[in-house]
Structure formats: C-alpha cells, structure tokens
Design a protein around this motif. Structure first.
Motif, PDB file in Angstrom:
ATOM      1  N   TRP A 175      11.776 -25.809 -25.916  1.00  0.00           N
ATOM      2  CA  TRP A 175      12.798 -25.603 -26.782  1.00  0.00           C
ATOM      3  C   TRP A 175      13.719 -24.967 -26.224  1.00  0.00           C
ATOM      4  O   TRP A 175      14.933 -24.491 -26.835  1.00  0.00           O
ATOM      5  N   TRP A 176      13.923 -24.420 -25.363  1.00  0.00           N
ATOM      6  CA  TRP A 176      14.711 -23.364 -24.674  1.00  0.00           C
ATOM      7  C   TRP A 176      15.538 -24.138 -23.768  1.00  0.00           C
ATOM      8  O   TRP A 176      15.121 -24.838 -22.930  1.00  0.00           O
ATOM      9  N   PRO A 177      16.796 -23.751 -23.788  1.00  0.00           N
ATOM     10  CA  PRO A 177      17.631 -23.013 -24.507  1.00  0.00           C
ATOM     11  C   PRO A 177      17.913 -23.299 -25.759  1.00  0.00           C
ATOM     12  O   PRO A 177      17.836 -24.321 -26.062  1.00  0.00           O
ATOM     13  N   VAL A 178      18.173 -22.241 -26.694  1.00  0.00           N
ATOM     14  CA  VAL A 178      18.123 -22.476 -28.180  1.00  0.00           C
ATOM     15  C   VAL A 178      19.470 -23.152 -28.561  1.00  0.00           C
ATOM     16  O   VAL A 178      20.307 -22.853 -27.508  1.00  0.00           O
ATOM     17  N   ASP A 179      19.592 -23.589 -29.469  1.00  0.00           N
ATOM     18  CA  ASP A 179      20.823 -24.509 -29.818  1.00  0.00           C
ATOM     19  C   ASP A 179      21.844 -23.571 -30.629  1.00  0.00           C
ATOM     20  O   ASP A 179      23.219 -23.404 -30.171  1.00  0.00           O
ATOM     21  N   TYR A 180      21.054 -22.702 -31.513  1.00  0.00           N
ATOM     22  CA  TYR A 180      22.257 -21.685 -32.084  1.00  0.00           C
ATOM     23  C   TYR A 180      21.317 -20.507 -32.503  1.00  0.00           C
ATOM     24  O   TYR A 180      20.233 -20.518 -33.137  1.00  0.00           O
ATOM     25  N   HIS A 181      21.894 -19.458 -32.105  1.00  0.00           N
ATOM     26  CA  HIS A 181      21.395 -17.944 -32.767  1.00  0.00           C
ATOM     27  C   HIS A 181      22.395 -17.776 -34.028  1.00  0.00           C
ATOM     28  O   HIS A 181      23.594 -17.633 -33.710  1.00  0.00           O
ATOM     29  N   LEU A 182      22.078 -17.777 -34.979  1.00  0.00           N
ATOM     30  CA  LEU A 182      22.766 -17.214 -36.268  1.00  0.00           C
ATOM     31  C   LEU A 182      22.978 -15.952 -36.259  1.00  0.00           C
ATOM     32  O   LEU A 182      21.676 -15.293 -36.414  1.00  0.00           O
ATOM     33  N   ILE A 183      23.894 -15.184 -36.270  1.00  0.00           N
ATOM     34  CA  ILE A 183      24.106 -13.732 -36.431  1.00  0.00           C
ATOM     35  C   ILE A 183      25.079 -13.489 -37.282  1.00  0.00           C
ATOM     36  O   ILE A 183      25.912 -14.182 -37.588  1.00  0.00           O
ATOM     37  N   TRP A 189      22.428 -10.166 -24.323  1.00  0.00           N
ATOM     38  CA  TRP A 189      21.115 -11.245 -24.274  1.00  0.00           C
ATOM     39  C   TRP A 189      21.575 -12.201 -23.260  1.00  0.00           C
ATOM     40  O   TRP A 189      20.761 -12.330 -22.349  1.00  0.00           O
ATOM     41  N   PRO A 190      22.533 -12.919 -23.024  1.00  0.00           N
ATOM     42  CA  PRO A 190      22.944 -13.853 -22.084  1.00  0.00           C
ATOM     43  C   PRO A 190      22.664 -13.306 -20.559  1.00  0.00           C
ATOM     44  O   PRO A 190      22.159 -13.788 -19.681  1.00  0.00           O
ATOM     45  N   ALA A 191      23.210 -11.962 -20.525  1.00  0.00           N
ATOM     46  CA  ALA A 191      23.088 -11.210 -19.087  1.00  0.00           C
ATOM     47  C   ALA A 191      21.605 -11.111 -18.883  1.00  0.00           C
ATOM     48  O   ALA A 191      21.074 -11.326 -17.562  1.00  0.00           O
ATOM     49  N   MET A 192      20.862 -10.665 -19.767  1.00  0.00           N
ATOM     50  CA  MET A 192      19.435 -10.276 -19.579  1.00  0.00           C
ATOM     51  C   MET A 192      18.881 -11.561 -19.108  1.00  0.00           C
ATOM     52  O   MET A 192      17.787 -11.565 -18.114  1.00  0.00           O
ATOM     53  N   LEU A 193      19.097 -12.668 -19.716  1.00  0.00           N
ATOM     54  CA  LEU A 193      18.446 -14.023 -19.384  1.00  0.00           C
ATOM     55  C   LEU A 193      18.878 -14.496 -18.254  1.00  0.00           C
ATOM     56  O   LEU A 193      18.112 -14.987 -17.209  1.00  0.00           O
ATOM     57  N   VAL A 243      16.871 -17.301 -16.563  1.00  0.00           N
ATOM     58  CA  VAL A 243      16.348 -18.090 -17.709  1.00  0.00           C
ATOM     59  C   VAL A 243      17.670 -18.467 -18.369  1.00  0.00           C
ATOM     60  O   VAL A 243      18.805 -17.800 -18.295  1.00  0.00           O
ATOM     61  N   GLU A 244      17.967 -19.658 -18.795  1.00  0.00           N
ATOM     62  CA  GLU A 244      19.165 -20.127 -19.487  1.00  0.00           C
ATOM     63  C   GLU A 244      19.606 -19.502 -20.478  1.00  0.00           C
ATOM     64  O   GLU A 244      18.787 -19.349 -21.246  1.00  0.00           O
ATOM     65  N   PRO A 245      20.957 -19.036 -20.419  1.00  0.00           N
ATOM     66  CA  PRO A 245      21.594 -18.533 -21.911  1.00  0.00           C
ATOM     67  C   PRO A 245      21.505 -19.622 -22.944  1.00  0.00           C
ATOM     68  O   PRO A 245      21.244 -20.508 -22.814  1.00  0.00           O
ATOM     69  N   PRO A 246      21.507 -19.011 -24.267  1.00  0.00           N
ATOM     70  CA  PRO A 246      21.717 -19.726 -25.350  1.00  0.00           C
ATOM     71  C   PRO A 246      22.687 -20.534 -25.263  1.00  0.00           C
ATOM     72  O   PRO A 246      23.738 -20.321 -24.897  1.00  0.00           O
ATOM     73  N   LYS A 247      22.518 -22.010 -25.850  1.00  0.00           N
ATOM     74  CA  LYS A 247      23.499 -23.135 -25.820  1.00  0.00           C
ATOM     75  C   LYS A 247      24.771 -22.604 -27.045  1.00  0.00           C
ATOM     76  O   LYS A 247      25.834 -22.993 -26.581  1.00  0.00           O
ATOM     77  N   GLY A 248      24.543 -21.942 -28.048  1.00  0.00           N
ATOM     78  CA  GLY A 248      25.364 -21.545 -28.937  1.00  0.00           C
ATOM     79  C   GLY A 248      24.792 -20.395 -29.723  1.00  0.00           C
ATOM     80  O   GLY A 248      23.854 -20.003 -30.097  1.00  0.00           O
ATOM     81  N   TYR A 249      25.991 -20.036 -30.729  1.00  0.00           N
ATOM     82  CA  TYR A 249      25.835 -18.920 -31.368  1.00  0.00           C
ATOM     83  C   TYR A 249      26.758 -19.290 -32.829  1.00  0.00           C
ATOM     84  O   TYR A 249      27.831 -19.909 -32.870  1.00  0.00           O
ATOM     85  N   GLY A 250      26.090 -18.955 -33.870  1.00  0.00           N
ATOM     86  CA  GLY A 250      26.910 -19.107 -35.100  1.00  0.00           C
ATOM     87  C   GLY A 250      26.969 -17.569 -35.634  1.00  0.00           C
ATOM     88  O   GLY A 250      25.845 -17.176 -36.067  1.00  0.00           O
TER      89      GLY A 250
END
Length: 502
Positions: free
Chosen positions: A248-256, A268-272, A277-284
């Motif tokens: 399932w990872w990387p996630v498509d969208y973190h809605l925030i 978060w992407p820096a931690m990953l 670990v791959e950073p999230p693909k997208g953020y909404g």
RNA sequence: GGCGCCGUAGCUCAGUUGGUCAGAGCAUCCGGCUCAUAAUCGGAAGGUCAUCGGUUCGAUCCCGAUCGGCGCUACCA
C-alpha cells in the motif's frame, strides 16, 4: 486494478468530534468512494491520536487511567463517522500494538541511520500546547499566547531528529514531484518552509509517561511526530514481518488541514527518507471551515457538532454541503443559512425534484414502466461532458468542481424535459424516447453523485427500477450513455430531499 | 523586515502560455410551463475585472507603484 491509499489526520482525543474533523473525513470518504467506482483497490484510513501529556492529565482529572480514558473517547469518533456514512477501511489508534511496532521500527531505522541524536533542550514549555516557546513569543509575564496561562521553564535531554540535513533532498524530491501537493498554491507554502531553513526537532520527552518508549532508551517517550505521523505506516503493516507494507505504501494522498503542512510535507518525508522509506505520493491540503468567519474552537463557544445538522438535512445533505460549498484548499465559512440555501437549490429543487417529476410522468405516460433511452439523444453529450469533468474534479482532489460537473447533467436534464414537454404528449414512442433519456440521465447522475450522496444515489437507482448497488458500478462504463435497459418499473416514493422552508 | 497570495456582477467564485475573456451558480426582475418538493425552463438587469502609471497594434491576464485583505517566515537594537 491499481491501489489507492488515502488517509485523514488522526484526531486528538482530547476533544469531541467537530465540524473540522468531519470536513476532512468526508472529503476522504468521497474521494475514496470515487476511486472504488473507478475500480481501484482502495484503503481509506482514519483514526485517533491518543498519547501525550494532555491526555495523561485529562485522564487523571477524570480519575481514570489514560487507557481507560482513550477507550471511552475513541469510539465517539468511530461512531460519528458511522453516522456520517464514512466507509473507512481501517481505524487506527495509536495505543494499538501494531502502531507501537511501526513506531519502534521507524525510530530504530532513523536512529541507525544516525539522524537521531541526543541533545539538550531548554526553554519555556506550555503544557497546553505541548510545545516550547522562545521568550519573545510569550505574552507579558511568561504567559502562553494561545492558552493565556503561565508557561514553565524546562531543561531536558531530548533526542533530536536532524531535519537540517534534509533540506536539499526535500527540495530535490519536490522538484521531481511538482504535483504532489494539491491545490498548487499550498505547495508553494511547503516549499517556502523548506527553503527558509530547517531546524532539528525534538522527538522525545522524559517528562511524559503516556507514550511509546524509544527502543534504545526506555527513559524517553516518543514525542508526537514519530508517534502520530507513523500511524499512516502502522495501518499497512510497517514493521510487521508477516506483512509487506509496500503493498500500500507509498500513500496516494494524506488529506490534511493547512495548519499541519509543516509536519506532513516537511518533517514526515524527511523522517521517511532517513528510514529508507518512500515519501508520500501526494497531499491534499484543505482550508478551514470557519464558523461565523472565525476558526472553530471549543473555548470560543462556536464549535459545531456535525451530527446536530444531520437531523435537518440528512446525512447526504450535510455531506453534499461541505463538499460542494467550499473549494478545496480554501477556507470556508459554515453558516446554517448557507447550508439550507444549498440544500434547497441543489438537492431539493434540482436533484430531488428531477427524480420526482420523471417518476410522475413515467407513471402517467408510460404506465410506470421506464422506457429505454435514445442512443443518439442530445443528452448523451451532456452526460459525457459531465463524466469527464467530474472525473477531472476528483482527480484534482477538488470535490466542489466534481460536484458542479455532476450537477450540470441534472440541470441539462431539467432543461431537456422542459424543451420536450413530454407531459403534453400522448403516450407513445415520442414520450418513451424522452422519458428513456431522462431515466438514463438519472441513472448516470446516481453513479456520478454517489461519492457525495451515497444513500440518495442508491435510492434513485432503486426507484428507476435498477437492481444491484451503485457501489458495485464500474466507471467509465457505468457512465456511458445507453446503460438504462428500459422495461423496468419506476416508483416515485417520498421526496428525496424535502424542501426546508424554515 | 523578508517571501508569497488575494482584491472580477448583490453574494460565492471560474477565468492555465495578453487578442469573441467579460463568465458560472445563487439571489433579483420579467416571461413561459404546469409533469414536479410554489419546483422547473427561457430572458433581462447587474462589473471602468481594487487604484494609478508603463510595455504592446491591443491587457482582467506582463511590469512598477499605491490602497485594502491575508498567509508563511525572520527578527536588529
């Protein structure tokens, strides 16, 4: 079949669910419902953030253990989402063992990578904010600017995440993924944060017990970043040897919400990256739903309980309002008048009334049996446009645009009836053609509107005589003109959205 | 202070490489219709596209300044 993974923030259980929580959660639900129609294998995650000093104190005040306390509050969120017809696939709590496993794994990886180091932190600490302030950020007399209460001076040894090392890697990543943050103007904000310089941040506390101990130093408890953010990985089996989180990872969208861009799009992407670990693909990134022009807050006395509104407009009415009224990414202003106006205009007058008038004419002119549509109907192009623009809206994480596109087909159908006036015709082929077209349009509307108003879509589906469930329809085929077979019994039923006159 | 955004019909907003770009929805007014939840359909009215300059054959869309609203961020004594 592609996978589509979407998350909401996990909500801190020190407060009851309110309109702000509901807004983000409804957006996520609608977005994932759309992707299910598109045939994607979907995972929609929400949950609760249950650790930290504030919870510990709230529990003590209530004479309970923290676990007892959170066990009572977390279900309130789950229940609220049930009431709002949220079809989340999972509900993560940070007090679950699977979460502790993932946090341990992520911490250990970053520690092993050398990006977490011990250092000393001293400063003025506000218990309410769970954050340190510099002298000049405080009001007169060392008072927290937010809580208006005295802060305390602390000095403690903390572990720090060396965020400062990741500036270039983050900038490079965003340069390669320019569309990662939607809407676009929010991406500029994130880039601005990164370019303005990154400071290491503290990832542990020794003054708090209620949390997850660092795997290499039990005297420290993980602070919110490594605890809360990691939930997105916990739910897909990160750190669990029996699972492959990359399913399932990387996630498509973190809605925030716009207020947590820094943590989600920078920390978060820096931690990953540190952990490999791959950073999230997208953020909404959504704006705030203001109430009376001000940010909703418990202390401000303007908190809106979404469940109260459901009694007036129904679940679908409320969902439609929050999705359609405010362009995603911008602040919206919630008002009761606005809710009623939109409900009456779009749901009662346009959609509900269309369904009613179609059913009546079919009853009077077609013996209650829905005819098949005309393959070359002029409505077919309106339907094709509606589908294309609706799809684009959801692809852009722009629910208000998607719904406007869907509603264009409703308006076109009302106009189509008006220009053909089937109620003036004698029963026969001409009436059948017109009403078949209207029923077909209604069928397509039911599918396209489903992400926002699932119960209504299903009701329309059944009233025009179709069997099965809208949830099982597959786009784009389900939106292709000509799907209504004809020969089905059409029933009128009670008004889908009774007009609100008060 | 720095960076950035915004100011388009009464309201909420679209306008993505400057030349049918002056638009949509709601609200208002007029008319049609009567199948429908006094719903619907058509039409009209309504904007010097914040202000002032500049570039251009021509700018809402480019540049500068000003006023007003906002976001993020940094602070010197």
């Amino acid at each position: 079949m592609s996978r589509f993974y979407v998350t909401t923030p996990i909500y801190y259980v020190n407060a009851e669910p309110h309109l702000g929580h509901a807004y983000t959660t409804i957006v996520g639900d609608a977005l994932t419902r759309w992707h299910r129609l598109m045939g994607d294998d979907v995972k929609f995650l929400t949950g609760t953030d249950e650790h930290g000093q504030k919870i510990q104190q709230a529990a003590e005040a209530a004479g309970k253990t923290p676990q007892e306390f959170t066990d009572e509050v977390a279900p309130k969120f789950a229940n609220a989402w049930d009431r709002l017809n949220i079809a989340n696939d999972d509900f993560i709590r940070t007090t679950e063992p699977r979460h502790r496993t993932a946090v341990n794994e992520l911490l250990q990886r970053c520690y092993d990578a050398g990006d977490i180091e011990l250092d000393t932190y001293s400063g003025w600490y506000c218990v309410g904010c769970e954050a340190y302030y510099t002298e000049d950020e405080l009001d007169e007399g060392h008072v927290c600017p937010i809580h208006k209460r005295p802060v305390e001076h602390f000095e403690e040894e903390n572990y720090f995440f060396r965020l400062s090392r990741f500036q270039d890697r983050l900038l490079d990543w965003y340069a390669e993924h320019p569309d990662a943050i939607k809407p676009a103007h929010r991406a500029n904000e994130a880039l601005g944060l990164i370019k303005s310089g990154l400071r290491d941040f503290s990832v542990s506390r020794t003054t708090v017990d209620w949390g997850i101990p660092l795997p290499w130093d039990e005297d420290h408890v993980a602070y919110v970043w490594f605890d809360a953010l990691t939930n997105y990985l916990s739910a897909v089996g990160f750190g669990d040897d029996s699972a492959d989180y990359t399913d399932w990872w990387p996630v498509d969208y973190h809605l925030i919400g716009k207020d947590i861009i820094r943590f989600h799009c920078v920390y978060w992407p820096a931690m990953l990256m540190s952990a490999g670990v791959e950073p999230p693909k997208g953020y909404g990134v959504g704006g705030w739903l203001l109430v009376g022009g001000e940010k909703m807050s418990k202390s401000g006395g303007n908190a809106v309980n979404p469940l109260d509104l459901v009694d007036t407009t129904g679940v679908d009415g409320f969902r439609y309002y929050v999705l359609a009224e405010t362009p995603y990414g911008s602040d919206g202003d919630f008002t009761y008048d606005g809710l009623v106006a939109r409900y009456n205009a779009d749901l009662a007058n346009n959609l509900g009334n269309l369904a009613a008038r179609v059913a009546t004419v079919v009853g009077k002119k077609c013996d209650g049996v829905g005819p098949a549509p005309d393959p070359s109907s002029s409505l077919a192009t309106a339907a094709a446009d509606a589908y294309a623009n609706t799809a684009k809206g959801w692809d852009d994480v722009a629910p208000s645009k998607a719904l406007d596109a869907t509603w264009s087909l409703i308006r076109a159908t009302n106009a189509y009836l008006e220009s053909n006036e089937p109620w003036k015709m004698e029963p026969g082929a001409d009436v059948d053609r017109v009403m078949g077209d209207a029923l077909e349009a209604l069928r397509i509307v039911a599918v396209l509107a489903y992400p926002a108003v699932p119960e209504t879509s299903q009701a329309i589906w059944e009233r025009i005589g179709l069997s099965g469930e809208v949830v099982d329809q597959l786009l784009p085929d389900a939106a292709t003109w000509g799907g209504y077979p004809g020969g089905l019994t059409v029933t009128k039923g009670d008004p889908l959205f009774p007009r609100i006159t008060a």
